[in-house]
Design a protein around this motif. Structure first.
Motif, PDB file in Angstrom:
ATOM      1  N   LYS A   1      -6.467   5.357   5.973  1.00  0.00           N
ATOM      2  CA  LYS A   1      -7.678   5.041   5.506  1.00  0.00           C
ATOM      3  C   LYS A   1      -7.871   3.723   4.988  1.00  0.00           C
ATOM      4  O   LYS A   1      -8.860   2.927   5.381  1.00  0.00           O
ATOM      5  CB  LYS A   1      -8.258   5.814   4.538  1.00  0.00           C
TER       6      LYS A   1
ATOM      7  N   PRO B   1      -3.702  11.265  -1.635  1.00  0.00           N
ATOM      8  CA  PRO B   1      -3.866  12.514  -0.541  1.00  0.00           C
ATOM      9  C   PRO B   1      -3.338  11.817   0.951  1.00  0.00           C
ATOM     10  O   PRO B   1      -3.127  10.609   1.169  1.00  0.00           O
ATOM     11  CB  PRO B   1      -5.397  12.199  -0.396  1.00  0.00           C
TER      12      PRO B   1
ATOM     13  N   GLN C   1       0.885   3.365  -3.528  1.00  0.00           N
ATOM     14  CA  GLN C   1      -0.484   4.362  -3.457  1.00  0.00           C
ATOM     15  C   GLN C   1      -0.366   5.226  -4.463  1.00  0.00           C
ATOM     16  O   GLN C   1      -1.712   5.699  -5.130  1.00  0.00           O
ATOM     17  CB  GLN C   1      -0.667   4.879  -2.093  1.00  0.00           C
TER      18      GLN C   1
ATOM     19  N   PHE D   1      -3.831   8.409   3.124  1.00  0.00           N
ATOM     20  CA  PHE D   1      -4.574   7.570   2.341  1.00  0.00           C
ATOM     21  C   PHE D   1      -4.405   6.289   2.774  1.00  0.00           C
ATOM     22  O   PHE D   1      -5.414   5.202   2.935  1.00  0.00           O
ATOM     23  CB  PHE D   1      -4.069   7.617   0.930  1.00  0.00           C
ATOM     24  N   ALA D   2      -3.021   5.865   3.204  1.00  0.00           N
ATOM     25  CA  ALA D   2      -2.813   4.759   3.610  1.00  0.00           C
ATOM     26  C   ALA D   2      -3.588   4.252   4.759  1.00  0.00           C
ATOM     27  O   ALA D   2      -4.096   3.182   5.110  1.00  0.00           O
ATOM     28  CB  ALA D   2      -1.236   4.164   3.715  1.00  0.00           C
TER      29      ALA D   2
ATOM     30  N   GLU E   1      -9.755   8.585  -5.018  1.00  0.00           N
ATOM     31  CA  GLU E   1      -9.460   8.116  -3.633  1.00  0.00           C
ATOM     32  C   GLU E   1     -10.273   6.994  -3.273  1.00  0.00           C
ATOM     33  O   GLU E   1      -9.749   6.094  -2.653  1.00  0.00           O
ATOM     34  CB  GLU E   1      -9.413   9.146  -2.591  1.00  0.00           C
TER      35      GLU E   1
ATOM     36  N   VAL F   1       0.915  -1.362  -0.117  1.00  0.00           N
ATOM     37  CA  VAL F   1       0.034  -0.034  -0.189  1.00  0.00           C
ATOM     38  C   VAL F   1       0.900   1.290  -0.154  1.00  0.00           C
ATOM     39  O   VAL F   1       0.554   2.276  -0.897  1.00  0.00           O
ATOM     40  CB  VAL F   1      -0.886   0.035   1.196  1.00  0.00           C
TER      41      VAL F   1
END
Lengths: 183, 120
Positions: free
Chosen positions: B24, B18, A30, B21-22, A48, A26
Motif C-alpha cells: 500500500k 497489517p 514497518q 502494508f508495504a 496504519e 519500508v
C-alpha cells in the motif's frame, strides 16, 4: 534486529540504488512504525494510515537520511510526533475509553501473560498523550530518558518525571483491578 | 509485586504491520510520484479539451483586442483628418477675409495693365 545492511547516502531518490534502499527501509521498519502508531493511537486503521503517511514523508526526505541509525531515529521521531499531533487535534483528546479500543492485533511472539499484556495496553491507552509517548518509547523501543527527551524535544527531567508518574499510575490501577472482584 | 516494567516491555512489544502494508505504501508512492505523468496520459482528452477552450477564449480575446485597437486608431485618424479639414477651411476663410476677392481682381487688373504697357 533491524536490517543494518541498508546503506543510505545523500543520493537522489531517483537513483535505482536509493529506490531499493527505500523499499528495504519500508520492509525492515514497518513494524516499528506501525507499533508506535498503534500503541499511541490505539486504533489499527488510524495507525496504519499514519504509518503509511510516515513512509511517504520518508520518501520525500530520503536524501536527508545519513545512516541506518539516523533512519531509525527519524522514523521513531516522525511517527511519534505525527501521532501526538493526531491526538491533539482529534476528538479523542488524550484519553481513550476502554469501549473505544480496537481488538489488539496479533503479536509476533506469543504473550507470556496475554491478559496482563492486554490490560496494560489498555491502561497505557488511558494515560495522557505525553506520558503515553514516553512509556511507549521507553518500553517498546527501549530508549533511555535522554534519547526520549531529544526525540520529543523535552527536558530530560520532564521525561523522567512523566515516566515515574506513569508507572505509579499504572501500578495503582493494576492493583485496583487485582483487588476489585471480577463481574 | 510483579515488576511492571518487564510486563510493559512484553505488552508493548512491536506488532507486525497489517498484511499488504508495504504494498500500500508503494502504491501510494507511485500514485504520488507518477501523478503528473499518469494524469496527463489518463485524462489527456479532458485536459486537451479544456486547454482548447481556454486557448479559444484567449485567442478571441486577442483578436477582439486587435480589432478594438484598429478601430480606435481609425477613429483617431478620422478625427485628425476632420480637424485638418476644419483647419484648412478656417485658413481659407481667414485668407478670404485678409484678401477679399475684389482685391485679387484689382491686383490682377493692375498686373495686366503693367504687362500691356510694357508690351508697347
Amino acid at each position: 534486529m533491524d536490517h543494518a545492511g541498508v546503506v543510505l547516502g545523500g543520493l537522489s531518490i531517483d537513483g535505482e540504488a536509493d529506490k531499493l534502499a527505500f523499499v528495504d527501509a519500508v520492509t525492515a521498519h514497518q513494524s516499528l512504525v506501525f507499533s508506535i502508531a498503534y500503541h499511541l493511537l490505539r486504533n489499527a486503521t488510524l495507525a496504519e494510515e499514519t504509518a503509511q503517511d510516515v513512509f511517504l514523508r520518508l520518501y520525500q526526505d530520503f536524501d536527508k537520511i545519513q545512516s541506518a541509525s539516523h533512519l531509525i531515529h527519524w522514523l521513531r521521531r516522525t511517527t511519534t510526533h505525527r501521532c501526538l499531533d493526531t491526538l491533539r487535534h482529534s476528538e479523542r483528546r488524550t484519553h481513550v475509553s476502554l469501549d473505544e479500543l480496537d481488538i489488539d492485533p496479533p503479536s509476533a511472539q506469543p504473550d507470556r501473560d496475554p491478559i496482563m499484556s492486554q490490560t496494560l495496553r489498555r491502561l497505557v491507552a488511558e494515560l495522557p498523550a505525553g506520558a503515553r509517548a514516553v512509556v511507549v518509547l521507553r518500553f517498546q523501543e527501549d530508549l533511555e530518558p535522554r534519547e526520549i527527551a531529544q526525540m520529543l524535544d523535552l527536558p530530560v527531567n520532564t521525561v523522567k518525571s512523566r515516566l515515574q508518574r506513569a508507572l505509579i499510575v499504572l501500578r495503582g490501577k493494576l492493583a485496583s483491578l487485582e483487588e476489585s472482584p471480577h463481574e | 509485586m510483579n515488576d511492571i516494567e518487564d510486563d510493559l516491555k512484553a505488552a508493548l512489544c512491536r506488532k507486525p504491520a497489517p498484511p499488504g502494508f508495504a504494498a500500500k505504501v508503494f502504491e501510494r508512492m507511485e500514485d504520488g510520484s507518477a501523478s503528473s505523468k499518469a494524469r496527463w496520459k489518463v485524462s489527456n482528452p479532458f485536459w486537451m479539451a479544456a486547454a482548447a477552450v481556454i486557448l479559444m477564449m484567449v485567442g478571441s480575446g486577442v483578436v477582439g483586442y486587435r480589432h478594438h485597437v484598429r478601430t480606435r486608431n481609425e477613429a483617431a485618424l478620422n478625427r485628425t483628418l476632420a480637424a485638418l479639414s476644419i483647419a484648412a477651411a478656417q485658413l481659407d476663410e481667414a485668407e478670404k477675409r485678409a484678401f477679399p476677392q475684389e482685391r485679387w481682381e484689382r491686383i490682377g487688373k493692375q498686373l495686366s495693365e503693367v504687362q500691356s504697357s510694357e508690351g508697347k
